[in-house]
Design an enzyme around this catalytic site. Structure first.
Site, short mmCIF file in Angstrom:
data_model
loop_
_atom_site.label_atom_id
_atom_site.label_comp_id
_atom_site.label_asym_id
_atom_site.label_seq_id
_atom_site.Cartn_x
_atom_site.Cartn_y
_atom_site.Cartn_z
N THR A 14 0.84 -1.21 0.00
CA THR A 14 0.00 0.00 0.00
C THR A 14 0.88 1.26 0.00
O THR A 14 0.70 2.16 -0.83
CB THR A 14 -0.91 -0.01 1.25
OG1 THR A 14 -1.60 -1.24 1.28
CG2 THR A 14 -1.90 1.14 1.23
N VAL A 15 1.82 1.32 0.91
CA VAL A 15 2.62 2.55 1.06
C VAL A 15 3.71 2.61 -0.02
O VAL A 15 3.86 3.64 -0.70
CB VAL A 15 3.25 2.64 2.47
CG1 VAL A 15 4.01 3.94 2.63
CG2 VAL A 15 2.18 2.52 3.54
N LYS A 107 5.89 1.77 12.49
CA LYS A 107 5.73 2.16 13.91
C LYS A 107 6.12 1.04 14.86
O LYS A 107 6.62 1.29 15.95
CB LYS A 107 4.29 2.58 14.19
CG LYS A 107 3.27 1.48 13.96
CD LYS A 107 2.06 1.97 13.26
CE LYS A 107 1.40 0.84 12.51
NZ LYS A 107 0.57 1.30 11.42
N GLU A 131 7.98 10.15 9.42
CA GLU A 131 6.73 10.91 9.47
C GLU A 131 5.49 10.04 9.28
O GLU A 131 4.44 10.27 9.89
CB GLU A 131 6.76 12.01 8.38
CG GLU A 131 5.56 12.93 8.38
CD GLU A 131 5.43 13.72 9.66
OE1 GLU A 131 6.25 14.62 9.89
OE2 GLU A 131 4.51 13.45 10.46
N GLY A 189 -12.93 -3.32 3.99
CA GLY A 189 -11.48 -3.19 3.92
C GLY A 189 -10.91 -2.20 4.93
O GLY A 189 -9.74 -1.83 4.87
N GLU A 192 -8.70 -5.38 9.44
CA GLU A 192 -8.00 -6.59 9.02
C GLU A 192 -8.85 -7.83 9.34
O GLU A 192 -9.73 -7.77 10.22
CB GLU A 192 -6.68 -6.73 9.80
CG GLU A 192 -5.74 -5.55 9.65
CD GLU A 192 -4.97 -5.58 8.35
OE1 GLU A 192 -4.93 -6.64 7.70
OE2 GLU A 192 -4.43 -4.53 7.97
N ASP A 203 -2.14 -0.88 18.20
CA ASP A 203 -1.62 0.00 17.15
C ASP A 203 -1.52 1.43 17.68
O ASP A 203 -0.51 2.12 17.50
CB ASP A 203 -2.56 -0.08 15.93
CG ASP A 203 -2.20 0.92 14.85
OD1 ASP A 203 -1.22 0.67 14.12
OD2 ASP A 203 -2.88 1.95 14.74
N LYS A 207 1.95 4.00 18.32
CA LYS A 207 2.08 5.39 17.84
C LYS A 207 2.24 6.35 19.02
O LYS A 207 3.02 7.30 18.96
CB LYS A 207 0.85 5.76 17.00
CG LYS A 207 0.77 4.93 15.72
CD LYS A 207 -0.60 5.05 15.09
CE LYS A 207 -0.71 4.22 13.82
NZ LYS A 207 -2.09 4.11 13.34
N GLY A 304 -3.68 4.99 4.29
CA GLY A 304 -3.99 5.02 2.86
C GLY A 304 -2.74 5.28 2.04
O GLY A 304 -1.80 5.93 2.51
N1 LIG Z 1 -1.12 1.09 4.93
C1 LIG Z 1 -1.12 2.28 5.53
O1 LIG Z 1 -2.01 3.09 5.32
C2 LIG Z 1 -0.01 2.65 6.46
C3 LIG Z 1 -0.06 3.88 7.13
C4 LIG Z 1 0.99 4.25 7.94
C5 LIG Z 1 2.05 3.41 8.13
N2 LIG Z 1 2.07 2.19 7.50
C6 LIG Z 1 3.23 1.33 7.71
O2 LIG Z 1 3.90 1.17 6.46
C7 LIG Z 1 4.52 -0.10 6.39
C8 LIG Z 1 4.01 -0.83 5.15
O3 LIG Z 1 2.61 -0.95 5.24
P1 LIG Z 1 1.73 -1.41 3.99
O4 LIG Z 1 0.33 -1.15 4.39
O5 LIG Z 1 2.25 -0.80 2.76
O6 LIG Z 1 1.97 -2.97 4.01
P2 LIG Z 1 1.68 -4.00 2.82
O7 LIG Z 1 0.68 -3.46 1.89
O8 LIG Z 1 1.41 -5.31 3.50
O9 LIG Z 1 3.09 -4.08 2.07
C9 LIG Z 1 4.21 -4.70 2.63
C10 LIG Z 1 5.23 -4.86 1.55
O10 LIG Z 1 6.40 -5.45 2.11
C11 LIG Z 1 6.80 -6.54 1.27
N3 LIG Z 1 7.47 -7.52 2.12
C12 LIG Z 1 6.97 -8.24 3.13
N4 LIG Z 1 7.91 -9.01 3.67
C13 LIG Z 1 9.03 -8.79 2.96
C14 LIG Z 1 10.35 -9.30 3.02
N5 LIG Z 1 10.71 -10.19 3.95
N6 LIG Z 1 11.24 -8.84 2.13
C15 LIG Z 1 10.90 -7.91 1.21
N7 LIG Z 1 9.67 -7.38 1.11
C16 LIG Z 1 8.75 -7.83 1.97
C17 LIG Z 1 5.55 -7.07 0.66
O11 LIG Z 1 5.88 -7.76 -0.53
P3 LIG Z 1 4.76 -8.36 -1.51
O12 LIG Z 1 3.95 -7.19 -2.01
O13 LIG Z 1 5.50 -9.02 -2.59
O14 LIG Z 1 3.95 -9.29 -0.65
C18 LIG Z 1 4.79 -5.76 0.40
O15 LIG Z 1 5.17 -5.21 -0.82
C19 LIG Z 1 4.15 -0.80 7.72
O16 LIG Z 1 5.19 -0.58 8.63
C20 LIG Z 1 2.91 -0.07 8.17
O17 LIG Z 1 2.74 -0.09 9.57
C21 LIG Z 1 1.06 1.80 6.67
#
Ligand SMILES: NC(=O)c1ccc[n+]([C@@H]2O[C@H](COP(=O)([O-])OP(=O)(O)OC[C@H]3O[C@@H](n4cnc5c(N)ncnc54)[C@H](OP(=O)(O)O)[C@@H]3O)[C@@H](O)[C@H]2O)c1
Length: 443
Positions: A14-15, A107, A131, A189, A192, A203, A207, A304
């Site tokens: 997502t990010v 986080k 950030e 969505g 989780e 969570d 933070k 998001g």
């Molecule tokens: N989603 C949000 O809105 C949001 C907001 C603030 C902070 N965050 C933080 O941002 C971070 C990412 O969140 P996200 O929502 O983007 O998570 P996500 O959608 O689950 O994406 C995680 C990514 O990491 C990759 N990954 C997982 N294990 C790995 C490994 N061992 N080696 C290499 N790549 C690996 C996954 O690969 P694949 O795609 O190939 O599976 C995926 O691309 C987290 O720390 C989360 O707490 C997220």
């Protein structure tokens, strides 16, 4: 013009994919504003073949996050994987040891290892920026690190989890039960499949621990955050809150007290007319109380792809401009040890809902238990259930022994006093089930 800043990104979910899109879509504006180009030179994720809605053919794919971190053509390592240990931590440490600045949205990693990583960054004279780790698109880390740097902060509080706020907002607007709304949030969505981390308050606690360290110059102490989630909130509480002029929100609150720093996460009643009460759905909100700038409230998207990408890129921009300042404002070695305030000393008003057996003397006994602890009541409402034929509703007879909901609002008292009073009321056998207690905050 300085040469391009070469960025390596691990994690393209997502990010991560949002960051790639933002850097692609706003490349020209960023270059004009920075006087320097930002170029992504290496990427990594688990699956190379996954469709991410992006053409990745122009980026160099590396097999592991650590390979990105140590790649010679990466100046800045961006960790967007998530999780407190394992590959992301190892890659972040690899980058910092190699003298490369790091941007992360993680986080969990920061709340557990933030101070150690900040120290490692300082030893290698590079920045560690995060950030996006708190409140997604809201620039609260910048506000604390930069804009409010000259202030003494007395309190930071906020709605830091969109899932919980979505559930509570829907319970409030539609008068529906927690389980039903949670199931809908999962279908939409917004929650989780395993929602424990969000609805259990964990969570928010991660933070809050980060915000506490930034706001009060202390070491991080996630284990000392008092955590209560939203699973115990019933439609009856939401309805009673509405009638009494409050809304229920899951708040994270960190504040200085005489006995130390209080860090708590729990459902909270906030006055209906407060700014925080109007924050609904997945939106986040952070309120900061300061000595010179007064009280500020920042509201915006807490998660998001786009909003979070905006925060990640703001960190990359700072690094492109040469920012190397300590991650938690003070150098890691100067952060004070965290001194935990006793929650039992917390002072405030409380909402209490009891299911009282409708018997002569039950009320008097409850009032006595409250008085023994010097808890004075602002209001007490007995909601007698309606019985009888439709159209001819009448109250159930007094002294029937039927449980009747009783709602009490206390004047300011201590957590110790209200807990003791409720323990004794429970032991007296005048109530069915456990008492419900929700703290009231005047924000
Ligand atoms: N989603 C949000 O809105 C949001 C907001 C603030 C902070 N965050 C933080 O941002 C971070 C990412 O969140 P996200 O929502 O983007 O998570 P996500 O959608 O689950 O994406 C995680 C990514 O990491 C990759 N990954 C997982 N294990 C790995 C490994 N061992 N080696 C290499 N790549 C690996 C996954 O690969 P694949 O795609 O190939 O599976 C995926 O691309 C987290 O720390 C989360 O707490 C997220």
């Amino acid at each position: 013009m300085t040469g391009p800043l070469k960025v390596g990104i691990a994690g393209l979910g997502t990010v991560g994919s949002g960051v790639l899109k933002l850097l692609r879509d706003h490349n020209r504006e960023l270059q004009e504003r920075l006087g320097r180009q930002i170029v992504v030179t290496a990427i990594s994720a688990r699956s190379r073949s996954k469709d991410r809605g992006l053409d990745l053919s122009s980026y160099r794919w590396l097999e592991t996050p650590a390979a990105v971190a140590s790649s010679p053509d990466v100046d800045v390592f961006v960790e967007l994987i998530g999780g407190e240990n394992g590959a992301p931590k190892q890659a972040v440490e690899t980058a910092l040891r190699a003298g490369k600045p790091v941007v992360t949205a993680n986080k969990a990693l920061l709340a557990q290892h933030g101070v150690g990583l900040a120290a490692l960054a300082e030893r290698n004279n590079v920045a560690l920026k995060f950030e996006a780790a708190v409140a997604g698109g809201i620039p609260v880390i910048k506000a604390l690190r930069e804009s409010l740097l000259s202030n003494r902060i007395t309190r930071v509080s906020g709605i830091l989890n969109g899932t919980c706020n979505y559930i509570l907002s829907l319970m409030q607007s539609e008068g529906r039960a927690f389980a039903e709304v949670l199931a809908e949030a999962q279908r939409a969505g917004y929650a989780e499949a395993d929602p424990t981390f969000d609805i259990g308050g964990f969570d928010t606690a991660h933070k809050l621990a980060i915000l506490t360290s930034l706001a009060f110059g202390t070491e991080m102490s996630l284990k000392d955050v008092y955590i209560e989630g939203i699973t115990g909130i019933q439609a009856a509480d939401i309805e009673a809150a509405e009638d009494l002029g409050y809304r229920i929100k899951l708040l994270g609150v960190a504040q200085r007290t005489e006995s130390g720093i209080e860090q708590r996460v729990h459902p909270t009643m906030v006055p209906k007319q407060s700014a925080i009460a109007a924050v609904n759905g997945v939106t986040n909100c952070v309120a900061i109380d300061t000595d010179y700038a007064g009280s500020l409230t920042l509201v915006g998207p807490g998660a998001g792809s786009k909003a979070t990408a905006s925060s990640v890129v703001s960190d990359i921009v700072d690094i492109a401009r040469g920012d190397k300042s300590p991650a938690f404002v003070l150098p890691a070695a100067k952060l004070e040890p965290y001194r935990q305030a006793q929650l039992r000393a917390h002072e405030g008003g409380y909402y209490v809902r009891l299911s009282v057996f409708d018997k002569y003397g039950a009320f008097a006994k409850i009032a006595t238990r409250m008085a023994e602890q010097k808890v004075s009541l602002d209001s007490i409402v007995q909601r007698r259930p309606r019985t009888g034929r439709p159209g001819r509703a009448r109250s159930s007879p007094i002294d029937s022994g039927t449980p009747v909901p009783v709602i009490m609002i206390t004047h300011d008292t201590t957590e110790a006093a209200i807990r003791t009073a409720l323990e004794r009321i429970e032991a007296d056998g005048q109530i069915e089930g456990r008492p419900q207690m929700i703290r009231i905050e005047s924000i």
